[in-house]
Design an enzyme around this catalytic site. Sequence first.
Site, short mmCIF file in Angstrom:
data_model
loop_
_atom_site.label_atom_id
_atom_site.label_comp_id
_atom_site.label_asym_id
_atom_site.label_seq_id
_atom_site.Cartn_x
_atom_site.Cartn_y
_atom_site.Cartn_z
N ASN A 23 -10.78 48.83 -7.90
CA ASN A 23 -9.43 48.44 -8.32
C ASN A 23 -8.53 49.61 -8.64
O ASN A 23 -7.33 49.43 -8.86
CB ASN A 23 -9.51 47.45 -9.48
CG ASN A 23 -10.07 46.11 -9.02
OD1 ASN A 23 -10.21 45.87 -7.82
ND2 ASN A 23 -10.43 45.26 -9.95
N CYS A 116 -6.91 32.07 -3.51
CA CYS A 116 -8.30 32.40 -3.27
C CYS A 116 -9.10 31.51 -4.21
O CYS A 116 -8.56 30.65 -4.90
CB CYS A 116 -8.57 33.88 -3.56
SG CYS A 116 -8.37 34.26 -5.29
N ARG A 121 -2.90 32.67 -7.20
CA ARG A 121 -2.53 34.09 -7.08
C ARG A 121 -1.07 34.26 -6.59
O ARG A 121 -0.82 34.85 -5.56
CB ARG A 121 -3.50 34.83 -6.15
CG ARG A 121 -4.96 34.59 -6.39
CD ARG A 121 -5.48 35.16 -7.70
NE ARG A 121 -5.48 36.60 -7.79
CZ ARG A 121 -6.46 37.39 -7.35
NH1 ARG A 121 -7.48 36.84 -6.74
NH2 ARG A 121 -6.41 38.70 -7.50
N ASP A 305 -12.83 40.00 -15.25
CA ASP A 305 -13.78 40.30 -14.17
C ASP A 305 -15.22 40.39 -14.67
O ASP A 305 -16.14 40.40 -13.87
CB ASP A 305 -13.41 41.62 -13.48
CG ASP A 305 -12.11 41.48 -12.72
OD1 ASP A 305 -11.53 42.51 -12.34
OD2 ASP A 305 -11.65 40.34 -12.54
N ARG A 397 -17.82 42.97 -1.32
CA ARG A 397 -16.41 43.35 -1.47
C ARG A 397 -16.24 44.35 -2.61
O ARG A 397 -15.33 45.17 -2.59
CB ARG A 397 -15.55 42.12 -1.80
CG ARG A 397 -15.38 41.14 -0.68
CD ARG A 397 -14.35 40.10 -1.03
NE ARG A 397 -13.06 40.72 -1.36
CZ ARG A 397 -11.98 40.02 -1.67
NH1 ARG A 397 -12.03 38.70 -1.72
NH2 ARG A 397 -10.84 40.62 -1.93
C1 EPZ Z 1 -6.10 42.61 -10.50
O1 EPZ Z 1 -5.67 41.53 -9.71
C2 EPZ Z 1 -7.53 42.89 -10.06
N1 EPZ Z 1 -7.55 43.23 -8.64
C3 EPZ Z 1 -8.38 41.65 -10.31
O2 EPZ Z 1 -9.72 41.97 -9.96
C4 EPZ Z 1 -8.33 41.30 -11.80
O3 EPZ Z 1 -9.08 40.14 -12.04
C5 EPZ Z 1 -6.88 41.10 -12.22
O4 EPZ Z 1 -6.09 42.29 -11.90
C6 EPZ Z 1 -6.74 40.83 -13.71
O5 EPZ Z 1 -7.27 41.91 -14.43
C7 EPZ Z 1 -7.21 44.48 -8.27
O6 EPZ Z 1 -6.88 45.33 -9.09
C8 EPZ Z 1 -7.26 44.78 -6.80
P1 EPZ Z 1 -2.73 40.05 -11.98
P2 EPZ Z 1 -4.10 41.11 -9.71
O7 EPZ Z 1 -1.51 40.24 -11.15
O8 EPZ Z 1 -3.25 42.32 -9.79
C9 EPZ Z 1 -0.89 35.69 -12.35
C10 EPZ Z 1 -11.79 41.69 -8.95
O9 EPZ Z 1 -12.69 40.88 -9.24
N2 EPZ Z 1 0.23 36.25 -11.55
O10 EPZ Z 1 -2.86 40.84 -13.23
O11 EPZ Z 1 -3.88 40.17 -8.60
C11 EPZ Z 1 -2.16 35.60 -11.51
O12 EPZ Z 1 -2.17 34.40 -10.78
C12 EPZ Z 1 -10.35 41.23 -8.92
O13 EPZ Z 1 -11.97 42.92 -8.73
C13 EPZ Z 1 1.35 35.46 -11.36
O14 EPZ Z 1 1.43 34.32 -11.83
O15 EPZ Z 1 -4.02 40.32 -11.08
C14 EPZ Z 1 -3.24 35.63 -12.55
O16 EPZ Z 1 -3.40 34.34 -13.09
C15 EPZ Z 1 -10.23 39.71 -9.07
N3 EPZ Z 1 2.39 35.96 -10.61
C16 EPZ Z 1 -2.66 36.58 -13.61
O17 EPZ Z 1 -1.24 36.61 -13.39
C17 EPZ Z 1 2.33 37.23 -10.07
O18 EPZ Z 1 3.32 37.65 -9.42
C18 EPZ Z 1 -3.21 38.00 -13.53
O19 EPZ Z 1 -2.90 38.49 -12.26
C19 EPZ Z 1 1.18 38.00 -10.29
C20 EPZ Z 1 0.14 37.51 -11.03
#
Ligand code: EPZ
Length: 418
Positions: A23, A116, A121, A305, A397
């Site tokens: 990440n 997913c 997401r 995570d 992954r």
């Molecule tokens: C990052 O995902 C990580 N992935 C995820 O790890 C991790 O679970 C997540 O952050 C939370 O810590 C990477 O860094 C590549 P978010 P990201 O945007 O950036 C909602 C793994 O297992 N949201 O912080 O996609 C979203 O739906 C993966 O390695 C919106 O609603 O996470 C979620 O409920 C899985 N609108 C929450 O916020 C948006 O525009 C957190 O999402 C963006 C997000």
Amino acid sequence: MDNFIIRGGKQLNGEIKISGSKNAVLPILAATLLTGERCEITNVPELRDIRSTFELLNYLGKNCFFGYGDFVAEERGPLKLHAPYDLVRKMRASMLVAGPLLARFKKTVFSLPGGCSIGLRPIDIHLQAFKKLGAEISREKGNVVLTAKKLKAARVKFRFPSVGATENLMMCAALIEGRTVLENCAREPEIADLAAVLKKMGARIKGEGTATIEVAGTARLKGFKHSVMADRIETGTFMLACAAAGGRVRLSGVIPKTVDALTRHLRLAGVEVSVFKDAIGINSSGSRPRPVSIITRPYPGFPTDLQAPWMAFMSRARGLCSVNERIFENRFMHAAELGRLGADISVAGKKARIQGVETLLGAPVMASDLRAGAALVIAALVAGGKTLVRRIYHIDRGYEKFEDKLRRLGADIERVKN
Ligand code: EPZ
């Protein structure tokens, strides 16, 4: 599709080195799009998601390759600006190319990432923030089109501390002259690693790791050399594997403070955790842990995570505890699979209740996402008999040489072709 066959009951002993952070690498790979100069990245783990990102960067026109173990990105000609669906659908993090391409070319087209298994997401937080910087957004045939006559430095406040949105906007702002202020940012350590790279490229950044990040961008960014931070989620996964299976394990090449929340909870559960400068030691009897409830929160809270691996560990707790998933709306698929191994878990909305059981028994189970897959492996390590874990491409992954590392610590695990 490959499967794992695991025969439980073995303790884990010895030392392994934790790989570079998936990440952290993914946004840093996207940052190579901000410059036409050569970028070199070391400590890049060999993972499916990294290969998918190479594929996307090469499709866009970068020339990515491994030279003597280092990842190298060079530019061989004009870049494409469209991240196509068949590449984006594989991995949500492909969304991270939007900020760099918008900043450098004032246009990008990318397919909506789609949901997913752990949730819809959405990307509204990213899009709202890009608009604040002067981007116009339109949609056509499942794609989002971002264009801008001129991007301007601005003050942006995220409605939620989204990790990806924080990273996307930092990268975009790095190429905008003037002072952009991002508020209610995510504070995950991977964001500080990306900030270190953007500073090497010539941006001036302060506040990374706090809720407010200031980016003073510049019209042109340079290439960089960077060694990626250790993977804190892999670190936590192996801490939990040893806590559950029992034994004495040393994890080297880690950043202990990035797993502070887990360390605190493991100690409450009765596990001995030793913290060194760049290593962590786990000493566990493998007996049933004290029940300890968790609530997942943005960093520095308990990481979502590690929620599934924690649930696997708590399956044999000496009593009742709960898991409250506050980040994703559907991240309990592993509960039913753990139930197939004998765990007693009930789910209602965002809360799971775990009534610890004395023993787990091996059975065929199926991974639904990478962290759920890791949780099933942890449970299989302590289950009696043989467990077959299917769809381990999810695990590939995010965990480099997962079974090799576990075998080196004494686990009875093998990968079989389906
Ligand atoms: C990052 O995902 C990580 N992935 C995820 O790890 C991790 O679970 C997540 O952050 C939370 O810590 C990477 O860094 C590549 P978010 P990201 O945007 O950036 C909602 C793994 O297992 N949201 O912080 O996609 C979203 O739906 C993966 O390695 C919106 O609603 O996470 C979620 O409920 C899985 N609108 C929450 O916020 C948006 O525009 C957190 O999402 C963006 C997000």
